[in-house]
Write a protein that holds these residues in place. Structure first.
Motif, PDB file in Angstrom:
ATOM      1  N   TRP A 262       0.869  -1.164   0.000  1.00 55.30           N
ATOM      2  CA  TRP A 262       0.000   0.000   0.000  1.00 55.30           C
ATOM      3  C   TRP A 262       0.914   1.225   0.000  1.00 55.30           C
ATOM      4  CZ3 TRP A 262      -5.492  -0.380   0.961  1.00 55.30           C
ATOM      5  CH2 TRP A 262      -5.943  -1.684   1.241  1.00 55.30           C
ATOM      6  N   LEU A 263       0.716   2.127  -0.966  1.00 56.18           N
ATOM      7  CA  LEU A 263       1.500   3.363  -1.008  1.00 56.18           C
ATOM      8  C   LEU A 263       0.642   4.556  -0.613  1.00 56.18           C
ATOM      9  CD1 LEU A 263       4.110   4.908  -1.665  1.00 56.18           C
ATOM     10  CD2 LEU A 263       3.320   5.041  -4.029  1.00 56.18           C
ATOM     11  N   ASP A 264      -0.600   4.566  -1.079  1.00 63.00           N
ATOM     12  CA  ASP A 264      -1.473   5.704  -0.811  1.00 63.00           C
ATOM     13  C   ASP A 264      -2.896   5.201  -0.642  1.00 63.00           C
ATOM     14  OD1 ASP A 264      -1.012   8.916  -1.256  1.00 63.00           O
ATOM     15  OD2 ASP A 264      -3.088   8.313  -1.608  1.00 63.00           O
ATOM     16  N   LEU A 265      -3.578   5.698   0.386  1.00 68.18           N
ATOM     17  CA  LEU A 265      -4.954   5.311   0.667  1.00 68.18           C
ATOM     18  C   LEU A 265      -5.743   6.568   0.991  1.00 68.18           C
ATOM     19  CD1 LEU A 265      -7.145   3.152   1.281  1.00 68.18           C
ATOM     20  CD2 LEU A 265      -6.220   3.029   3.604  1.00 68.18           C
ATOM     21  N   HIS A 266      -6.860   6.758   0.299  1.00 66.14           N
ATOM     22  CA  HIS A 266      -7.711   7.916   0.544  1.00 66.14           C
ATOM     23  C   HIS A 266      -9.128   7.408   0.790  1.00 66.14           C
ATOM     24  CE1 HIS A 266      -8.566  12.380  -0.568  1.00 66.14           C
ATOM     25  NE2 HIS A 266      -9.473  11.922   0.264  1.00 66.14           N
ATOM     26  N   GLU A 267      -9.647   7.678   1.992  1.00 65.85           N
ATOM     27  CA  GLU A 267     -10.982   7.217   2.387  1.00 65.85           C
ATOM     28  C   GLU A 267     -11.922   8.416   2.558  1.00 65.85           C
ATOM     29  OE1 GLU A 267      -9.930   3.232   4.945  1.00 65.85           O
ATOM     30  OE2 GLU A 267     -10.275   5.065   6.071  1.00 65.85           O
ATOM     31  N   THR A 268     -13.153   8.263   2.090  1.00 69.32           N
ATOM     32  CA  THR A 268     -14.156   9.302   2.235  1.00 69.32           C
ATOM     33  C   THR A 268     -15.452   8.650   2.728  1.00 69.32           C
ATOM     34  OG1 THR A 268     -13.197  10.535   0.397  1.00 69.32           O
ATOM     35  CG2 THR A 268     -15.449  11.124   1.027  1.00 69.32           C
ATOM     36  N   PHE A 269     -16.046   9.214   3.788  1.00 67.79           N
ATOM     37  CA  PHE A 269     -17.318   8.698   4.274  1.00 67.79           C
ATOM     38  C   PHE A 269     -18.393   8.864   3.216  1.00 67.79           C
ATOM     39  CE2 PHE A 269     -15.824   9.606   8.779  1.00 67.79           C
ATOM     40  CZ  PHE A 269     -15.729   8.262   9.138  1.00 67.79           C
ATOM     41  N   LEU A 270     -19.249   7.853   3.116  1.00 68.72           N
ATOM     42  CA  LEU A 270     -20.409   7.913   2.239  1.00 68.72           C
ATOM     43  C   LEU A 270     -21.653   8.192   3.089  1.00 68.72           C
ATOM     44  CD1 LEU A 270     -19.715   4.884  -0.116  1.00 68.72           C
ATOM     45  CD2 LEU A 270     -19.644   7.303  -0.723  1.00 68.72           C
ATOM     46  N   PRO A 271     -22.634   8.902   2.516  1.00 69.10           N
ATOM     47  CA  PRO A 271     -23.862   9.194   3.294  1.00 69.10           C
ATOM     48  C   PRO A 271     -24.648   7.918   3.569  1.00 69.10           C
ATOM     49  CG  PRO A 271     -23.999  10.086   1.054  1.00 69.10           C
ATOM     50  CD  PRO A 271     -22.647   9.484   1.198  1.00 69.10           C
TER      51      PRO A 271
END
Length: 133
Positions: free
Chosen positions: A124-133
């Motif tokens: 894993w080099l880069d991880l971007h997480e965003t909450f979903l409604p």
């Protein structure tokens, strides 16, 4: 031998199985040791959490011990794994993760960039997480 897409899909599913066991406190000493070694995380790993916090590999190493067995009963589900981009030795994946139980029900969409280690496995080099409604 698995191609990058297969390796990345395996890594996403396997890591979420492992982190679920970690949160539940259900790991063997060997599994705990392997998890804490962070072999599958690149030295330049970076994560942007759903709240916007930017974390690196050192932050991950510091955080992991503090959440062992912290969410008994949590269930993690990963679905909609998609290939977003691939070139030699690197692959960008997208997936949806749902967490239920353990006191923090949420759903998030993530993009993960993996690079092939010289020994053949993905990191894993880069991880971007965003909450979903």
């Amino acid at each position: 031998m698995m191609n990058l897409n297969e390796l990345a899909r395996y890594e996403i599913v396997h890591f979420h199985e492992q982190i679920e066991k970690w949160f539940r406190g259900e790991m063997s000493p060997e599994e705990k040791e392997e998890m804490l070694a962070l072999k599958k995380f690149h030295g330049n790993f970076r994560m942007i959490s759903p709240t916007g916090a930017c974390k690196d590999r050192i932050d991950l190493a510091d955080w992991l011990p503090s959440v062992y067995a912290a969410k008994p009963g949590i269930v993690l589900e990963v679905k909609d794994i998609k290939l977003r981009f691939e070139q030699e030795g690197a692959i960008l994946m997208e997936y949806v993760e749902t967490q239920t139980g353990g006191g923090a029900d949420n759903k998030r969409i993530s993009t993960a960039l993996f690079v092939r280690h010289e020994e053949g496995y993905l990191q894993w080099l880069d991880l971007h997480e965003t909450f979903l409604p």
